[in-house]
Enzyme design. Structure first.
Site, PDB file in Angstrom:
ATOM      1  N   ASP A  46     -75.460  -8.112  -0.370  1.00 59.29           N
ATOM      2  CA  ASP A  46     -74.726  -8.676  -1.501  1.00 59.29           C
ATOM      3  C   ASP A  46     -73.365  -8.024  -1.617  1.00 59.29           C
ATOM      4  OD1 ASP A  46     -73.821  -9.694  -3.913  1.00 59.29           O
ATOM      5  OD2 ASP A  46     -75.553  -9.047  -5.076  1.00 59.29           O
TER       6      ASP A  46
ATOM      7  N   ASP B 106     -77.495 -17.332  -4.346  1.00 56.67           N
ATOM      8  CA  ASP B 106     -78.414 -16.351  -3.763  1.00 56.67           C
ATOM      9  C   ASP B 106     -79.541 -17.075  -3.036  1.00 56.67           C
ATOM     10  OD1 ASP B 106     -77.077 -14.173  -4.832  1.00 56.67           O
ATOM     11  OD2 ASP B 106     -78.742 -13.510  -6.089  1.00 56.67           O
TER      12      ASP B 106
ATOM     13  N   TYR C 236     -85.347 -12.699 -12.616  1.00 57.72           N
ATOM     14  CA  TYR C 236     -84.130 -12.057 -12.098  1.00 57.72           C
ATOM     15  C   TYR C 236     -82.984 -12.227 -13.101  1.00 57.72           C
ATOM     16  CZ  TYR C 236     -80.721 -10.873  -8.377  1.00 57.72           C
ATOM     17  OH  TYR C 236     -79.749 -10.295  -7.612  1.00 57.72           O
TER      18      TYR C 236
END
Lengths: 126, 126
Positions: free
Chosen positions: B38, B98, B14
């Site tokens: 997000d 995250d 990522y």
């Protein structure tokens, strides 16, 4: 929804409660029907009595929490990285991220702790 | 359930996808019907097409991700602290955590990004 500052303050009180080994101080941060999932994927503790019992047990060995970075907040949630330090030499620690979900009154309604044995360092057998 | 190592590897890919400004590389980490929230509390992007569009837009300004600490995993989840750096002098950054939820095949089925304007630093008007 609580402000960023209110949520950060709750996290700071959570850290302080471990510093004082004060389970009741932790319980006071939670809504009456809150849930605690620690570590994530294990059975949930629901309500003040179950939460008090969980933290009383968790604090037996005198763990301290050290924030490893800033508290992130958004949408009524706080997320924060920290280490659970199990002796003050720092030889044993668990690296954790907790998320808190807050209600309108600023009480935590849901806590999830992200960690597993892969995040434990300095324990026997490693 | 994917291993700690598999989940850490997904997080590293990522980060790499942002390094390469490659939205398709991000999409490949997600299950077909995955959801992306997000920041947390805003409308959810569901499925590869919506996710591709979101990351293509997000990468317009060339943001890079810098991990600020270790990846925590447990119960099929990963949580990780990082900064989104918007210029390489580091003057502008957003501090984020995250969480990724994984399926049995190691694909991400749910992403939630914990941040808000209170976690933005160095932007105009601050």
């Amino acid at each position: 929804m609580p402000s960023h500052e209110q949520m950060v303050s709750a996290v700071e009180r959570y850290v302080e409660a471990f510093e004082k080994s004060d389970p009741e101080m932790v319980v006071s941060l939670y809504a009456p029907d809150a849930t605690v999932e620690d570590p994530i994927g294990t059975p949930i503790h629901r309500g003040h009595d179950a939460i008090r019992e969980f933290y009383t047990r968790s604090m037996t060995m005198g763990p301290k929490l050290e924030l490893d970075g800033p508290v992130r907040t958004g949408g009524g949630y706080a997320a924060f990285p920290f280490s659970v330090v199990l002796d003050y030499g720092g030889q044993k620690k668990i690296e954790v991220i907790d998320t808190f979900k807050f209600d309108e009154e600023g009480k935590v309604t849901e806590m999830r702790a992200f960690w597993s044995p892969a995040n434990m360092h300095g324990f026997e057998g490693q």
